[in-house]
Write a protein that holds these residues in place. Structure first.
Motif, short mmCIF file in Angstrom:
data_model
loop_
_atom_site.label_atom_id
_atom_site.label_comp_id
_atom_site.label_asym_id
_atom_site.label_seq_id
_atom_site.Cartn_x
_atom_site.Cartn_y
_atom_site.Cartn_z
N SER A 1 0.84 -1.20 0.00
CA SER A 1 0.00 0.00 0.00
C SER A 1 0.87 1.24 0.00
O SER A 1 1.80 1.36 0.81
N GLU A 2 0.57 2.17 -0.89
CA GLU A 2 1.31 3.43 -0.93
C GLU A 2 0.90 4.34 0.23
O GLU A 2 1.73 5.05 0.80
N ILE A 3 -0.37 4.32 0.60
CA ILE A 3 -0.85 5.21 1.66
C ILE A 3 -0.34 4.77 3.02
O ILE A 3 0.06 5.60 3.84
N LEU A 4 -0.33 3.48 3.29
CA LEU A 4 0.16 3.00 4.58
C LEU A 4 1.62 3.38 4.79
O LEU A 4 2.06 3.63 5.92
N LYS A 5 2.39 3.43 3.71
CA LYS A 5 3.81 3.80 3.81
C LYS A 5 3.98 5.25 4.26
O LYS A 5 5.03 5.63 4.77
N MET A 6 2.94 6.07 4.08
CA MET A 6 3.01 7.48 4.48
C MET A 6 2.70 7.70 5.95
O MET A 6 3.02 8.75 6.51
N TYR A 7 2.03 6.72 6.56
CA TYR A 7 1.48 6.91 7.90
C TYR A 7 2.49 6.45 8.96
O TYR A 7 2.83 5.27 9.02
N PRO A 8 2.98 7.34 9.82
CA PRO A 8 3.99 6.97 10.82
C PRO A 8 3.52 5.85 11.74
O PRO A 8 2.36 5.81 12.16
N ASP A 9 4.43 4.94 12.04
CA ASP A 9 4.20 3.85 13.00
C ASP A 9 3.00 2.98 12.65
O ASP A 9 2.35 2.40 13.53
N VAL A 10 2.70 2.88 11.36
CA VAL A 10 1.48 2.17 10.96
C VAL A 10 1.54 0.68 11.29
O VAL A 10 0.53 0.07 11.67
N ILE A 11 2.72 0.07 11.15
CA ILE A 11 2.82 -1.36 11.46
C ILE A 11 2.52 -1.63 12.93
O ILE A 11 1.80 -2.58 13.28
#
Length: 392
Positions: A326-336
């Motif tokens: 996902s391109e959007i998840l890569k933008m979101y800090p600490d998403v994992i």
């Protein structure tokens, strides 16, 4: 116990030798014998054949030690090329790779049509152009592998593409009427899972790749092999129902996971609540950096829905490696870490959870890797990429 005549055993040995040359990049005959367990005579005969076929070449290692410099063997990357195509909704991505798995040509186009015959003509014209462009190499453009965002049966016939509403489509047959080249049709998520295993997670035997773009598809690798199911339709988990009275889906059911956890659904929701059309990836990145409250609230809701589906998948497959594309998840800090915090079930066990570094190129790159494996007739390929390859 595997048995076979001399030609069959020779073919197995050839594939084993080639796969180790690719994996090690440069390796001597003596080391090949140690790595494969084959005797030096067998190595010598096979290497001679591979050199004669222009599939490998020799170099001498430079060193300052007195004595003869060892002769190393490497894959002849420029002997031929393969074309991987990601046929998404109103978007086609083309990647040409050499025999070492290195992309040498990348091109993406947006489509202004949903008509099958118009798209078929676009594919035919572009494939012919690539055949001409790479015709000077020893083997030319060897084959074309196309990733489809829908169900593809074991005969490589398209069963259903929800976004286009295509049903029972013989794309392979239609292309073969106009093209003189080997064509393969595969599910896009399977190709992406294959790319993750081949390029990134070499040691992972059980890997799931979840594609979160126009819909949701899951590529499944079990014991290092693609798992396609009885008809070839395994992995359509985007149509797993997570809300009984949810929104209507193109598949005919209601409340499907991809209606709440695909990037397409997330973009639709963001546009509606932000009153912004169009809304690009760069716009979303800026909104996240600015800590826009509406954007962050929607993303938190998105992560909860995404985690609901992931919990179900983890319970079903107990994966060693879980890769989210996902391109959007890569933008979101600490998403994992945010996603992991929602995976609380005491029976949900997995090895690792990560975001894909290959991103949107994983399908076309997996297509290239699979084509290389088939052409060289090797049991598996282990490939690496320069960092510049996957950057935008």
């Amino acid at each position: 116990m595997i048995t076979g005549d001399g030609a069959y055993i020779k073919k197995i040995n050839r594939g084993l030798i080639l796969s180790k040359i690719i994996e090690h990049k440069a390796v001597s005959r003596a080391d090949l014998s140690k790595i494969t367990g084959l005797n030096k005579a067998t190595i010598s005969v096979q290497v001679a054949d591979l050199l004669n076929d222009h599939l490998i070449y020799e170099t001498q290692q430079e060193h300052n030690v007195v004595g003869r410099r060892p002769i190393l063997l490497s894959i002849n990357r420029s002997a031929g090329y393969v074309l991987g195509i990601d046929l998404d909704y109103k978007y086609i991505q083309y990647t040409v790779s050499d025999l070492g798995g290195h992309p040498v040509d990348f091109h993406a186009v947006e489509l202004e049509t949903e008509n099958y015959h118009d798209i078929l003509k676009i594919l035919i014209d572009q494939i012919k152009a690539y055949q001409e462009k790479w015709s000077a190499s020893t083997y030319g453009l060897i084959s074309v592998t196309i990733g489809i965002h829908g169900t593809v049966n074991n005969d490589e016939r398209i069963n259903f593409v929800p976004t286009y509403q295509w049903q029972n489509i013989g794309l392979k047959e239609d292309l073969n009427k106009e093209l003189d080249i080997e064509i393969s049709i595969q599910n896009n998520a399977n190709l992406s899972a294959y790319a993750e295993r081949v390029y990134q997670y070499h040691e992972s035997n059980n890997l799931l790749c979840i594609m979160l773009f126009s819909g949701i598809g899951v590529g499944i690798m079990i014991d290092r092999k693609l798992h396609k199911g009885f008809h070839g339709y395994a992995g359509e988990m985007g149509h797993m129902i997570i809300r009984q009275d949810g929104d209507a889906c193109n598949c005919g059911n209601r409340g499907c996971w991809e209606l709440y956890s695909s990037e397409k659904s997330l973009l639709k929701k963001l546009k509606k609540h932000l009153h912004r059309t169009p809304l690009s990836y760069d716009d979303i990145r800026q909104l996240i950096e600015e800590q826009d409250p509406t954007t962050l609230e929607i993303l938190e809701e998105y992560i909860i829905d995404l985690s609901t589906g992931l919990n179900n998948i983890i319970n079903m497959y107990n994966p060693e490696t879980l890769v989210l594309t996902s391109e959007i998840l890569k933008m979101y800090p600490d998403v994992i870490e945010k996603i992991k915090s929602n995976l609380k079930s005491t029976v949900s066990e997995y090895g690792s959870l990560a975001l894909s570094e290959l991103g949107k190129k994983s399908c076309s790159m997996g297509a290239c890797a699979l084509a290389i494996q088939r052409f060289l007739e090797v049991p598996e390929v282990v490939l690496t990429l320069e960092n510049t390859v996957v950057k935008k």
